[in-house]
Write an enzyme that holds these catalytic residues in place. Structure first.
Site, PDB file in Angstrom:
ATOM      1  N   GLU A 190       0.834  -1.212   0.000  1.00  0.00           N
ATOM      2  CA  GLU A 190       0.000   0.000   0.000  1.00  0.00           C
ATOM      3  C   GLU A 190       0.871   1.265   0.000  1.00  0.00           C
ATOM      4  O   GLU A 190       0.473   2.292  -0.525  1.00  0.00           O
ATOM      5  CB  GLU A 190      -0.945   0.014   1.214  1.00  0.00           C
ATOM      6  CG  GLU A 190      -1.949  -1.142   1.249  1.00  0.00           C
ATOM      7  CD  GLU A 190      -3.183  -0.915   0.357  1.00  0.00           C
ATOM      8  OE1 GLU A 190      -3.278   0.123  -0.305  1.00  0.00           O
ATOM      9  OE2 GLU A 190      -4.042  -1.824   0.330  1.00  0.00           O
ATOM     10  N   LYS A 232      -2.958  10.365   1.411  1.00  0.00           N
ATOM     11  CA  LYS A 232      -4.340   9.875   1.543  1.00  0.00           C
ATOM     12  C   LYS A 232      -5.246  10.983   2.063  1.00  0.00           C
ATOM     13  O   LYS A 232      -6.371  11.155   1.571  1.00  0.00           O
ATOM     14  CB  LYS A 232      -4.401   8.650   2.465  1.00  0.00           C
ATOM     15  CG  LYS A 232      -5.831   8.172   2.632  1.00  0.00           C
ATOM     16  CD  LYS A 232      -5.992   6.721   2.858  1.00  0.00           C
ATOM     17  CE  LYS A 232      -7.484   6.354   2.790  1.00  0.00           C
ATOM     18  NZ  LYS A 232      -7.746   4.966   3.069  1.00  0.00           N
ATOM     19  N   GLU A 242     -15.828   8.914  -2.325  1.00  0.00           N
ATOM     20  CA  GLU A 242     -15.413   8.229  -3.551  1.00  0.00           C
ATOM     21  C   GLU A 242     -16.368   8.432  -4.722  1.00  0.00           C
ATOM     22  O   GLU A 242     -16.837   7.489  -5.360  1.00  0.00           O
ATOM     23  CB  GLU A 242     -15.212   6.725  -3.270  1.00  0.00           C
ATOM     24  CG  GLU A 242     -14.294   6.080  -4.308  1.00  0.00           C
ATOM     25  CD  GLU A 242     -13.875   4.668  -3.932  1.00  0.00           C
ATOM     26  OE1 GLU A 242     -13.401   4.470  -2.793  1.00  0.00           O
ATOM     27  OE2 GLU A 242     -14.021   3.789  -4.768  1.00  0.00           O
TER      28      GLU A 242
HETATM   29  N1  GLY Z   1      -8.464   1.987   0.878  1.00  0.00           N
HETATM   30  C1  GLY Z   1      -8.983   2.832  -0.096  1.00  0.00           C
HETATM   31  C2  GLY Z   1      -9.754   3.986   0.454  1.00  0.00           C
HETATM   32  O1  GLY Z   1      -9.709   4.235   1.635  1.00  0.00           O
HETATM   33  O2  GLY Z   1     -10.414   4.656  -0.278  1.00  0.00           O
END
Ligand code: GLY
Length: 374
Positions: A190, A232, A242
């Site tokens: 990751e 992130k 998303e």
């Molecule tokens: N693991 C991918 C996300 O958190 O969107």
């Protein structure tokens, strides 16, 4: 290392913003860091038997240093714990422990515990706050940040869940020392994903320093975890649920989910190993479509091999389905939209993008050639 070596990343979600602290000794300082969130000096901690045996006492002492008492539930380790039965057990236990709306639940473990406990917190009394204390590399760089929580269903992984952001994340890099080498390297899948999807300079840095990091270099570990979390955080801030950009974090995952299904979600292939192989295949597909240079997939694979990681289908032991069957498994991925497979492809290292415009035949050829290398 001192407090000064702890790095803090802010996740700027309006009304739900929080800090992620990354560095050594955070379990010992957990009381001081969690105390500002508490309305009364007690927390309910959910962990697993492996993490609990190694680290629960350190956490208890860290909390006790600020007069915070702790009650704990320990669940069996492993992916099978992300199920309805353990969710029921956890929520019932939290109610028996008289966790109130204003209290804090602590998820203390790897991705399984973080996902399950975060989901339990999201539905308990219509939502209580929770703190993530991730103990695996994979959970520190990915699953503990961004608020995806949930459990698996017989229909597939992570199909039942909710977005529920933690109120704080404590990524204590000392606990990484107790990870098995294979688990550490799976989590590294990751980490490398972040360089590949959006930061070529980070990938260069990983090529140079990741072997030291795997060998235990603490400064390198802190940098790699903090940089991954910062990337992130920026993506989640742009696209929490998303609808767009967050899907970039799924680089390698469409291939990975098919490979995990084909290997029965067993320890033949850990999730992070599948992500690493999936990233290499995504670059292979990108090169095949003329999107990136032909030598880029080899560079990706060479780095994974330098790290002694699985880099190709030939590194997966035992039988694998044929290319058609793998493609069918890919089509079950929950990222399928309007019946079309969505891929994360790349124009180069650090230049990933999302597309549904990928000829089925080219994907099939990439899989056929990868199977022929076995
Ligand atoms: N693991 C991918 C996300 O958190 O969107």
């Amino acid at each position: 290392m001192t407090e000064a070596s702890v790095k803090t990343i802010h996740v700027p979600l309006e009304g739900r913003e929080y800090e992620v602290h990354v560095g050594p000794g955070l379990l010992g300082r957990s009381g001081a860091l969690i105390a500002p969130l508490l309305r009364r000096p007690r927390v309910a901690v959910v962990t697993d038997d492996t993490v609990g045996a190694l680290h629960l006492e350190t956490l208890r002492l860290g909390l006790q240093a600020q007069g915070i008492s702790m009650t704990a539930l320990s669940l069996p380790p492993g992916e099978a714990t992300k199920c309805w039965a353990q969710l029921e057990r956890t929520t019932e236990w939290l109610l028996e422990a008289q966790v109130e709306r204003g209290d804090i639940v602590v998820a203390f473990g790897g991705g399984v515990i973080g996902d399950l406990v975060g989901f339990a917190a999201s539905i308990l009394r219509r939502g209580v706050r929770f703190v993530q204390i991730p103990t695996s590399l994979l959970a520190q760089v990915d699953s503990s940040v961004g608020g995806k929580t949930g459990i698996n269903s017989p229909q597939g992984k992570n199909l039942i869940g909710a977005f529920h952001q933690p109120s704080l994340v404590l990524a204590d890099t000392n606990v990484l020392q107790t990870l098995e080498k294979r688990d550490f390297l799976a989590g590294y899948g990751e980490v490398v994903k972040y360089g590949l999807l959006g930061d070529a300079a980070f990938f260069d840095w990983l090529e140079d320093r990741a072997p030291d990091m795997a060998g235990g270099d603490e400064a390198a570990r802190i940098h790699a975890v903090a940089h991954s979390v910062a990337m992130k955080s920026a993506i989640v801030a742009r696209d929490e649920t998303e609808q767009g950009d967050r899907a970039l974090l799924n680089l390698g995952h469409t291939f990975c989910h098919a490979l995990e299904a084909a290997t029965g979600y067993s320890d033949r292939l850990l999730h992070g190993e599948g992500v690493a192989i999936g990233c290499a295949l995504a670059f292979e597909l990108s090169a095949r479509l003329g999107l990136c240079a032909q030598e880029t997939p080899s560079r990706v694979r060479a780095h994974l091999s330098d790290m002694k990681m699985k880099a190709d289908l030939s590194d997966i032991a035992g039988d694998l389905s044929d290319a058609e069957a793998l493609l069918t498994l890919m089509a079950q991925d929950k990222k399928v939209k309007d019946g079309k497979l969505r891929f994360i492809l790349a124009r180069g290292i650090g230049q990933a993008f999302i597309t549904s415009d990928v000829p089925r035949q080219t994907v099939l050829e990439v899989l056929q050639d990868a199977l022929a290398r076995r």
